[in-house]
Write a protein that holds these residues in place. Structure first.
Motif, PDB file in Angstrom:
ATOM      1  N   ASP A 152     104.999  77.084 109.859  1.00 13.52           N
ATOM      2  CA  ASP A 152     105.337  76.021 110.813  1.00 13.52           C
ATOM      3  C   ASP A 152     106.728  76.204 111.402  1.00 13.52           C
ATOM      4  N   PHE A 153     107.637  76.830 110.625  1.00  9.84           N
ATOM      5  CA  PHE A 153     108.992  77.104 111.108  1.00  9.84           C
ATOM      6  C   PHE A 153     109.590  78.234 110.303  1.00  9.84           C
ATOM      7  N   TYR A 154     110.740  78.751 110.768  1.00 10.25           N
ATOM      8  CA  TYR A 154     111.217  80.039 110.286  1.00 10.25           C
ATOM      9  C   TYR A 154     112.724  80.076 110.059  1.00 10.25           C
ATOM     10  N   ILE A 155     113.101  80.941 109.117  1.00 10.71           N
ATOM     11  CA  ILE A 155     114.459  81.478 109.018  1.00 10.71           C
ATOM     12  C   ILE A 155     114.296  82.961 109.290  1.00 10.71           C
ATOM     13  N   ILE A 156     114.863  83.429 110.399  1.00  8.62           N
ATOM     14  CA  ILE A 156     114.734  84.821 110.814  1.00  8.62           C
ATOM     15  C   ILE A 156     116.026  85.546 110.448  1.00  8.62           C
ATOM     16  N   GLY A 157     115.916  86.597 109.636  1.00  5.28           N
ATOM     17  CA  GLY A 157     117.097  87.336 109.209  1.00  5.28           C
ATOM     18  C   GLY A 157     117.024  88.803 109.568  1.00  5.28           C
ATOM     19  N   THR A 158     118.162  89.352 109.981  1.00 10.38           N
ATOM     20  CA  THR A 158     118.247  90.769 110.291  1.00 10.38           C
ATOM     21  C   THR A 158     119.645  91.296 110.004  1.00 10.38           C
ATOM     22  N   PRO A 159     119.725  92.520 109.485  1.00 15.31           N
ATOM     23  CA  PRO A 159     121.028  93.173 109.522  1.00 15.31           C
ATOM     24  C   PRO A 159     121.250  93.655 110.952  1.00 15.31           C
ATOM     25  N   ILE A 160     122.488  93.894 111.293  1.00 17.05           N
ATOM     26  CA  ILE A 160     122.812  94.412 112.615  1.00 17.05           C
ATOM     27  C   ILE A 160     123.143  95.888 112.466  1.00 17.05           C
ATOM     28  N   PHE A 161     122.344  96.713 113.124  1.00 15.22           N
ATOM     29  CA  PHE A 161     122.557  98.153 113.133  1.00 15.22           C
ATOM     30  C   PHE A 161     122.836  98.594 114.562  1.00 15.22           C
ATOM     31  N   GLN A 162     123.936  99.315 114.780  1.00 18.93           N
ATOM     32  CA  GLN A 162     124.279  99.827 116.103  1.00 18.93           C
ATOM     33  C   GLN A 162     124.279  98.717 117.156  1.00 18.93           C
ATOM     34  N   GLY A 163     124.754  97.533 116.778  1.00 18.32           N
ATOM     35  CA  GLY A 163     124.875  96.422 117.712  1.00 18.32           C
ATOM     36  C   GLY A 163     123.552  95.809 118.110  1.00 18.32           C
ATOM     37  N   SER A 164     122.524  95.888 117.247  1.00 17.47           N
ATOM     38  CA  SER A 164     121.209  95.378 117.607  1.00 17.47           C
ATOM     39  C   SER A 164     120.445  94.931 116.366  1.00 17.47           C
ATOM     40  N   ILE A 165     119.355  94.190 116.598  1.00 18.58           N
ATOM     41  CA  ILE A 165     118.452  93.827 115.518  1.00 18.58           C
ATOM     42  C   ILE A 165     117.727  95.080 115.043  1.00 18.58           C
ATOM     43  N   THR A 166     117.085  94.999 113.906  1.00 17.70           N
ATOM     44  CA  THR A 166     116.372  96.157 113.378  1.00 17.70           C
ATOM     45  C   THR A 166     115.097  96.430 114.176  1.00 17.70           C
ATOM     46  N   GLY A 167     114.674  97.675 114.140  1.00 20.13           N
ATOM     47  CA  GLY A 167     113.397  98.044 114.739  1.00 20.13           C
ATOM     48  C   GLY A 167     112.242  97.367 114.027  1.00 20.13           C
TER      49      GLY A 167
ATOM     50  N   THR B 129     120.682  91.037 103.748  1.00 20.82           N
ATOM     51  CA  THR B 129     119.957  90.095 104.606  1.00 20.82           C
ATOM     52  C   THR B 129     119.001  89.246 103.779  1.00 20.82           C
ATOM     53  N   LYS B 130     118.282  89.894 102.880  1.00 18.15           N
ATOM     54  CA  LYS B 130     117.357  89.155 102.012  1.00 18.15           C
ATOM     55  C   LYS B 130     118.112  88.126 101.175  1.00 18.15           C
ATOM     56  N   VAL B 131     119.287  88.483 100.681  1.00 15.42           N
ATOM     57  CA  VAL B 131     120.089  87.555  99.883  1.00 15.42           C
ATOM     58  C   VAL B 131     120.413  86.292 100.686  1.00 15.42           C
ATOM     59  N   VAL B 132     120.818  86.470 101.935  1.00 17.74           N
ATOM     60  CA  VAL B 132     121.192  85.314 102.759  1.00 17.74           C
ATOM     61  C   VAL B 132     119.956  84.473 103.096  1.00 17.74           C
ATOM     62  N   VAL B 133     118.864  85.117 103.486  1.00 15.98           N
ATOM     63  CA  VAL B 133     117.639  84.375 103.795  1.00 15.98           C
ATOM     64  C   VAL B 133     117.186  83.601 102.562  1.00 15.98           C
TER      65      VAL B 133
ATOM     66  N   SER C 214     112.963  88.443 106.022  1.00 16.48           N
ATOM     67  CA  SER C 214     114.000  89.456 105.878  1.00 16.48           C
ATOM     68  C   SER C 214     113.534  90.640 106.713  1.00 16.48           C
ATOM     69  N   GLY C 215     114.095  90.766 107.908  1.00 14.49           N
ATOM     70  CA  GLY C 215     113.606  91.689 108.915  1.00 14.49           C
ATOM     71  C   GLY C 215     114.165  93.088 108.826  1.00 14.49           C
ATOM     72  N   THR C 216     114.101  93.666 107.645  1.00 19.35           N
ATOM     73  CA  THR C 216     114.595  95.025 107.469  1.00 19.35           C
ATOM     74  C   THR C 216     113.810  95.716 106.363  1.00 19.35           C
TER      75      THR C 216
END
Length: 186
Positions: A71-86, A15-19, A7-9
């Protein structure tokens, strides 16, 4: 095999809910796979400053170790200002690119407009390509309208895409692990 959901935020909860939903699907249908959630909100991660990743300490070192051990990933991010999070970009900067090489990534994003799903195509996929990771063909984008007031996913189509993504990443990872040789990509 270890699947890490990220959960990349450091703010919000959708985002955490979906991941977590993707991870729940994997856990339910593939009990042989170890599943872990990395919620960046719970860690005090330093900004990447270009030094060798092995020299970081504390939470930053913990997070790097958690990511590199998967070994593998689910990468999650909200979209802020048309971009991934810092926070997610910083994580990508901290982890050595070779640690993502030849690993499967499933992509998840949340946002407030229906056009923000394009960030997965225009930002996350090129980052994964740079890492030479394998990206699952499907992805999940959840709009604010897909949640009820308690931040529970209620949209059946999104829930179906979550189920499909969970199967795609597992299928791809098992297929990669079943080959004796990993491809030598230069």
């Amino acid at each position: 095999m270890k699947l890490l959901g990220i959960s990349g935020t450091i703010i919000g909860s959708k985002t955490k809910v979906v991941v977590e939903k993707v991870l729940e699907e994997v856990r339910a249908n593939h009990p042989d796979i170890e599943v872990e959630l990395l919620d960046l909100k719970k860690y005090d991660v330093q900004f990447c400053d270009g030094r060798n990743p092995s020299t970081y300490e504390g939470d930053t070192k913990k997070v790097i170790d958690i990511v590199t051990s998967a070994d593998f990933y689910i990468i999650g991010t909200p979209i802020f200002q048309g971009s991934i999070t810092g926070a997610l970009k910083n994580l990508f900067d901290l982890v050595p690119p070779n640690d993502f090489r030849n690993k499967v990534m499933g992509l998840v994003a949340t946002g407030g407009t229906y056009q923000h799903y394009l960030v997965m195509e225009n930002q996350l996929k090129p980052i994964a390509s740079y890492f030479r990771a394998f990206v699952a063909p499907g992805s999940v984008y959840a709009h604010n309208d897909h949640f009820n007031p308690q931040n529970e996913l209620i949209d059946e189509e999104v829930l179906q895409r979550i189920s499909m993504l969970s199967e795609e990443v597992v299928f791809m990872q098992k297929a990669l692990k079943s080959t004796e040789q990993e491809p030598q990509l230069n």
